[in-house]
Design a protein around this motif. Structure first.
Motif, PDB file in Angstrom:
ATOM      1  N   GLU A  21      73.910  13.821  59.665  1.00  0.00           N
ATOM      2  CA  GLU A  21      74.467  14.867  58.725  1.00  0.00           C
ATOM      3  C   GLU A  21      73.569  15.024  56.882  1.00  0.00           C
ATOM      4  O   GLU A  21      73.644  14.406  56.331  1.00  0.00           O
ATOM      5  CB  GLU A  21      75.698  14.564  58.545  1.00  0.00           C
ATOM      6  N   LEU A  22      72.752  16.279  57.324  1.00  0.00           N
ATOM      7  CA  LEU A  22      71.362  16.357  56.669  1.00  0.00           C
ATOM      8  C   LEU A  22      72.255  16.672  55.157  1.00  0.00           C
ATOM      9  O   LEU A  22      71.477  16.211  54.131  1.00  0.00           O
ATOM     10  CB  LEU A  22      70.739  17.478  56.560  1.00  0.00           C
ATOM     11  N   GLY A  23      73.557  16.941  54.961  1.00  0.00           N
ATOM     12  CA  GLY A  23      73.731  17.400  53.171  1.00  0.00           C
ATOM     13  C   GLY A  23      73.984  16.178  52.870  1.00  0.00           C
ATOM     14  O   GLY A  23      73.850  15.986  51.303  1.00  0.00           O
ATOM     15  N   LEU A  24      74.757  15.254  53.313  1.00  0.00           N
ATOM     16  CA  LEU A  24      75.446  13.887  53.036  1.00  0.00           C
ATOM     17  C   LEU A  24      74.253  13.396  52.511  1.00  0.00           C
ATOM     18  O   LEU A  24      74.043  12.161  51.459  1.00  0.00           O
ATOM     19  CB  LEU A  24      76.151  13.187  53.838  1.00  0.00           C
ATOM     20  N   GLU A  25      73.071  13.193  53.356  1.00  0.00           N
ATOM     21  CA  GLU A  25      71.964  12.113  53.213  1.00  0.00           C
ATOM     22  C   GLU A  25      70.937  12.563  52.273  1.00  0.00           C
ATOM     23  O   GLU A  25      70.212  12.082  51.158  1.00  0.00           O
ATOM     24  CB  GLU A  25      71.028  12.139  54.684  1.00  0.00           C
ATOM     25  N   TYR A  26      70.871  14.157  51.956  1.00  0.00           N
ATOM     26  CA  TYR A  26      70.179  14.492  50.675  1.00  0.00           C
ATOM     27  C   TYR A  26      71.081  14.103  49.322  1.00  0.00           C
ATOM     28  O   TYR A  26      70.306  13.672  47.820  1.00  0.00           O
ATOM     29  CB  TYR A  26      70.961  16.477  49.973  1.00  0.00           C
ATOM     30  N   ILE A  27      72.696  14.001  49.047  1.00  0.00           N
ATOM     31  CA  ILE A  27      73.525  13.624  48.135  1.00  0.00           C
ATOM     32  C   ILE A  27      72.792  12.556  47.995  1.00  0.00           C
ATOM     33  O   ILE A  27      72.485  11.948  46.797  1.00  0.00           O
ATOM     34  CB  ILE A  27      74.581  14.068  48.628  1.00  0.00           C
ATOM     35  N   ALA A  28      72.556  11.386  48.934  1.00  0.00           N
ATOM     36  CA  ALA A  28      72.489   9.682  49.418  1.00  0.00           C
ATOM     37  C   ALA A  28      70.808  10.052  48.791  1.00  0.00           C
ATOM     38  O   ALA A  28      70.724   8.501  47.452  1.00  0.00           O
ATOM     39  CB  ALA A  28      71.935   9.198  50.409  1.00  0.00           C
ATOM     40  N   ALA A  29      69.931  10.830  49.409  1.00  0.00           N
ATOM     41  CA  ALA A  29      68.727  10.780  48.295  1.00  0.00           C
ATOM     42  C   ALA A  29      68.595  11.124  46.816  1.00  0.00           C
ATOM     43  O   ALA A  29      67.815  10.013  46.079  1.00  0.00           O
ATOM     44  CB  ALA A  29      67.945  11.603  48.269  1.00  0.00           C
ATOM     45  N   VAL A  30      69.357  11.695  46.241  1.00  0.00           N
ATOM     46  CA  VAL A  30      69.321  11.914  44.892  1.00  0.00           C
ATOM     47  C   VAL A  30      70.338  11.110  44.262  1.00  0.00           C
ATOM     48  O   VAL A  30      70.006  10.554  43.102  1.00  0.00           O
ATOM     49  CB  VAL A  30      69.803  13.783  44.460  1.00  0.00           C
ATOM     50  N   ALA A  31      71.352  10.205  44.083  1.00  0.00           N
ATOM     51  CA  ALA A  31      71.570   9.784  43.697  1.00  0.00           C
ATOM     52  C   ALA A  31      71.210   8.106  43.091  1.00  0.00           C
ATOM     53  O   ALA A  31      71.007   7.178  42.450  1.00  0.00           O
ATOM     54  CB  ALA A  31      73.076   9.051  44.385  1.00  0.00           C
ATOM     55  N   ARG A  32      70.188   7.709  44.865  1.00  0.00           N
ATOM     56  CA  ARG A  32      69.517   7.004  44.344  1.00  0.00           C
ATOM     57  C   ARG A  32      68.187   6.897  43.599  1.00  0.00           C
ATOM     58  O   ARG A  32      67.951   5.857  42.575  1.00  0.00           O
ATOM     59  CB  ARG A  32      68.545   6.209  45.813  1.00  0.00           C
ATOM     60  N   GLN A  33      67.745   8.258  43.339  1.00  0.00           N
ATOM     61  CA  GLN A  33      66.333   8.945  42.948  1.00  0.00           C
ATOM     62  C   GLN A  33      67.221   8.226  40.943  1.00  0.00           C
ATOM     63  O   GLN A  33      66.179   8.076  40.104  1.00  0.00           O
ATOM     64  CB  GLN A  33      66.400  10.577  42.868  1.00  0.00           C
ATOM     65  N   ASN A  34      68.280   8.522  40.761  1.00  0.00           N
ATOM     66  CA  ASN A  34      69.298   8.660  39.882  1.00  0.00           C
ATOM     67  C   ASN A  34      69.595   6.915  39.350  1.00  0.00           C
ATOM     68  O   ASN A  34      70.186   7.252  38.918  1.00  0.00           O
ATOM     69  CB  ASN A  34      70.292   9.570  39.462  1.00  0.00           C
ATOM     70  N   GLY A  35      68.898   5.868  40.368  1.00  0.00           N
ATOM     71  CA  GLY A  35      69.433   4.810  39.853  1.00  0.00           C
ATOM     72  C   GLY A  35      70.933   4.133  40.460  1.00  0.00           C
ATOM     73  O   GLY A  35      71.056   3.383  40.224  1.00  0.00           O
ATOM     74  N   ASN A  36      71.807   5.111  41.370  1.00  0.00           N
ATOM     75  CA  ASN A  36      73.009   4.370  41.835  1.00  0.00           C
ATOM     76  C   ASN A  36      72.272   3.995  43.412  1.00  0.00           C
ATOM     77  O   ASN A  36      71.603   4.128  43.761  1.00  0.00           O
ATOM     78  CB  ASN A  36      73.391   5.786  42.375  1.00  0.00           C
ATOM     79  N   GLU A  37      73.245   2.675  43.161  1.00  0.00           N
ATOM     80  CA  GLU A  37      72.691   1.846  44.802  1.00  0.00           C
ATOM     81  C   GLU A  37      74.655   2.428  45.459  1.00  0.00           C
ATOM     82  O   GLU A  37      75.728   3.157  45.323  1.00  0.00           O
ATOM     83  CB  GLU A  37      73.761   1.197  44.355  1.00  0.00           C
ATOM     84  N   VAL A  38      73.464   3.194  47.010  1.00  0.00           N
ATOM     85  CA  VAL A  38      74.014   3.573  47.916  1.00  0.00           C
ATOM     86  C   VAL A  38      74.747   3.160  48.846  1.00  0.00           C
ATOM     87  O   VAL A  38      73.273   2.733  49.511  1.00  0.00           O
ATOM     88  CB  VAL A  38      73.550   5.568  47.680  1.00  0.00           C
ATOM     89  N   MET A  39      75.808   3.528  49.574  1.00  0.00           N
ATOM     90  CA  MET A  39      76.508   3.051  51.362  1.00  0.00           C
ATOM     91  C   MET A  39      75.797   4.086  52.253  1.00  0.00           C
ATOM     92  O   MET A  39      77.080   5.189  51.650  1.00  0.00           O
ATOM     93  CB  MET A  39      76.626   1.727  51.100  1.00  0.00           C
ATOM     94  N   VAL A  40      75.126   5.160  52.913  1.00  0.00           N
ATOM     95  CA  VAL A  40      75.497   5.522  53.835  1.00  0.00           C
ATOM     96  C   VAL A  40      76.370   5.167  54.795  1.00  0.00           C
ATOM     97  O   VAL A  40      75.879   4.178  56.007  1.00  0.00           O
ATOM     98  CB  VAL A  40      74.735   6.712  54.115  1.00  0.00           C
ATOM     99  N   VAL A  41      77.437   5.766  55.622  1.00  0.00           N
ATOM    100  CA  VAL A  41      78.119   5.034  56.668  1.00  0.00           C
ATOM    101  C   VAL A  41      78.544   6.368  57.694  1.00  0.00           C
ATOM    102  O   VAL A  41      78.765   7.341  57.009  1.00  0.00           O
ATOM    103  CB  VAL A  41      79.248   4.378  56.389  1.00  0.00           C
TER     104      VAL A  41
END
Length: 227
Positions: A21-41
């Motif tokens: 799901e590319l949309g979700l994975e783009y959100i994960a990428a920008v959140a990590r770039q912003n310094g947030n810890e991210v878990m994708v399931v």
């Protein structure tokens, strides 16, 4: 300022094959770039590792919502609300974008809808919550007001003019194949399609950006087929 922990879930009905799901994975990428810890399931209610989620202790969870995943999301969101008293539940994607009133009035465990293209909106929302500021300033979201059945929709988010500025989609799935998004939107405006309403206008990535992502997937994820 404490960075929020972000849980992103693509909830699939049991009979569906799991795909990226590319949309979700783009959100994960920008959140990590912003310094947030991210878990994708990914997965249905029975496939989610709730023990791992408990250990992660998310502050906010985001779902990509389709019609065929509404009941699954309802079940998962309810369980997460029981596990984490103050967790914020966000829904995004085409369905909540076009039907945010319906979603917020009927899905009581969903606190907020991100409308349309989500990367800039997610970062604004995360930073607003981290700074304990009023979410009324966050563009591109809808949420409940204080009055009964009141839905508040903030102004639309500005679309991303240069897609090359986005990081490559983040993934925790080691798949043999992968998908790449080379553009967003459509030059047409068909009455039966939501592309123009969702993406605003057609935008393409540069050839260099696309090739760089292909090389990244091959060299870092072992991908051998790209669609």
């Amino acid at each position: 300022m404490n960075k929020l922990k972000v849980l992103l879930i693509m909830a699939y009905p049991q009979e569906y094959t799991i795909v990226k799901e590319l949309g979700l994975e783009y959100i994960a990428a920008v959140a990590r770039q912003n310094g947030n810890e991210v878990m994708v399931v990914y997965g249905d209610d029975s496939q989610l590792d709730y023990e791992a989620i408990m250990q992660f202790k998310p502050d906010i969870v985001g779902f990509t919502m389709y019609y065929n995943s509404v009941f699954m999301i309802r079940s998962i969101a309810s369980r997460l609300k029981e596990m984490f008293k103050d967790i914020i539940v966000v829904a995004g994607g085409a369905l909540p974008t076009m039907n945010y009133n319906e979603v917020l009035l009927n899905e009581y465990d969903i606190d907020c809808v991100v409308r349309g293209e989500g990367e800039k909106t997610w970062i604004e929302l995360l930073e607003c919550l981290e700074n304990q500021e009023d979410i009324s300033k966050v563009k591109g979201i809808s949420y409940r007001g204080e009055e009964e059945n009141e839905i508040i929709s903030n102004p639309d988010q500005d679309y991303i003019k240069d897609l090359d500025t986005l990081p490559f989609p983040a993934t925790n799935l080691m798949l043999d194949s992968s998908y790449i998004s080379t553009s967003r939107g459509c030059v047409k405006n068909c009455s039966f399609c939501i592309s123009r309403k969702f993406w605003k206008k057609w935008r393409g990535r540069s050839a260099k950006s696309v090739v760089d992502e292909m090389e990244y997937l091959v060299n870092n994820n072992g991908v051998r087929y790209i669609g």
